[in-house]
Design an enzyme around this catalytic site. Sequence first.
Site, PDB file in Angstrom:
ATOM      1  N   ARG A  93       0.799  -1.225   0.000  1.00 37.33           N
ATOM      2  CA  ARG A  93       0.000   0.000   0.000  1.00 37.33           C
ATOM      3  C   ARG A  93       0.832   1.275   0.000  1.00 37.33           C
ATOM      4  O   ARG A  93       0.525   2.211  -0.737  1.00 37.33           O
ATOM      5  CB  ARG A  93      -0.984   0.001   1.182  1.00 37.33           C
ATOM      6  N   SER A 132     -12.981 -11.881  -1.596  1.00 39.44           N
ATOM      7  CA  SER A 132     -12.207 -10.652  -1.679  1.00 39.44           C
ATOM      8  C   SER A 132     -10.743 -11.050  -1.749  1.00 39.44           C
ATOM      9  O   SER A 132     -10.212 -11.674  -0.825  1.00 39.44           O
ATOM     10  CB  SER A 132     -12.470  -9.777  -0.449  1.00 39.44           C
TER      11      SER A 132
END
Length: 411
Positions: free
Chosen positions: A101, A182
Amino acid sequence: MSSDKNKIKKVVLAYSGGLDTSIIIPWLKENYDNCEVIAVSADVGQGSELEGLEEKALKTGASKLYIEDLKKEFVEEYIFPTLKAGAVYEGEYLLGTSFARPVIAKRIVEIAKKEGADAICHGCTGKGNDQVRFELTIKAFAPDMKIIAPWRIWNIKSRDEEIEYAEAHNIPLKISRETNYSKDKNLWHLSHEGMDLEDPANEPQYNKPGFLEMGVSPEQAPDKPVYVTISFEKGVPVALDGKKYGPVELIEKLNKIGGENGIGIADIVENRLVGMKSRGVYETPGGTILYKAHRILESLTLDRDTQHYKELIAHKFAELVYYGQWFTPLREALSAFVDKTQETVTGDVKLKLYKGNIINAGVTSPYSLYSEEIATFNKDEVYNQHDAEGFINLFGLPIKVRAAMLNKRKK
C-alpha cells in the site's frame, strides 16, 4: 450538494479494476458534479489482472489511466527491508498487502500533484486496514490533500449491493456472487477473504479448483523433495542455485518452485488495526522460503545479543508495516538498525522443499560465528570446562543471595 463537493473538479483514483474501484468511477461522477476522474493502476506483480484495464477505465468514465510499473521499487524498498528485519505480524502474516500500500499510495500522490488534482480517492472499506495504510502515506507526502473514501459515505452496504450497482451501470465484472472472495494479489502474495472463510470453523477448500492460484495444496505437491540454494549478500537474496537474478525475477522463480511444492499457505485469524478480528487465507510461496532461509543464515552470522534484540524489534517493525506507518521516523530508525545487523548476513542456504515443508539442508557463510572446535563434544584444546564453574557462581549469585534471605526469614 455541499460547497466542499463543488470545489472538487479533478480526482485521482487508486484503480485496480476490481469490483470496488470499478463502480467508484461512475459514483464519483454522479456525486461530484461530473468531476474528471483519473485512474491510476500500480503494477506490483498482479499479472493478468492488469489486462484490459485501460479500456475498462475509460468506458466507465475515467478521462485517462496511468499504469505504473512499481515491481522493482516494491521489492527493493519495501519487501527486502521487511525481510531483513524478519518482521512477521502475529507470528504468521508475511505482510503481503501491508507493504504494497505505501508504494502504491506514494506514486498516486506524485501523479495527483502532477495532474493538479483536488482529491485522491481509494476503494478501501471502513472496516479494513488498507484505508489507514493509504491515507497515512497520502498525509506523509500531501498533508493537505482531500481524501475521498466512498465506502465510508455511500449508501452501498455489501458486496452484493456493489454487484447490483455495477449491473445497473453496465460495468463488466470478472466475478459473480458465487465466486465473490475478496482477493488481493501482488508479486509477494495472494490473500483470500470473505464468503465461507468468514466462519473460522470452516476448513478452506484448498483442493477446490481455482481457490489456490499461486500453487497447490501440500497433498497435491510432488512426492519427491526439491532442493534450492539461496545466496544472500548483506541480508538481501541475490542468487538461486548459484545463478544471479534481479530482485523481481528471483521472487518470481521462488514463487513457482514454492507453489509447486505446496509452500507458504497460511490460514490466519488476525487482529486488524481497527479493532476487529478477521480471517484470511494467504499464499506466500517465495516469501516463505526467503524468510526461512534468511532466519537460518542469521542464526549462523549474528552474535547472540544482536540476534535476540533483533527479534524484539522485528515485532515492532511488523506492527508499523501492518498499521501503515511505513513513512515514520521510527520505521526509518529501525531500518537503520536492521541494516547495521545485516553487514555480515552473507552466505548460502540450502533448503529441502517437500509437501509444504521447508527443511534446513545446510548453511555456509564467510562470516560464520559457529566454531566446530569450540562446540564439539569431542576432545578440544580451546575450551576449559573448569571455567564454567566460576561463571555459574557469578551468574547465579543473585539467586543464591535471595535464597539465603528467604531461608533466614523462615527461621
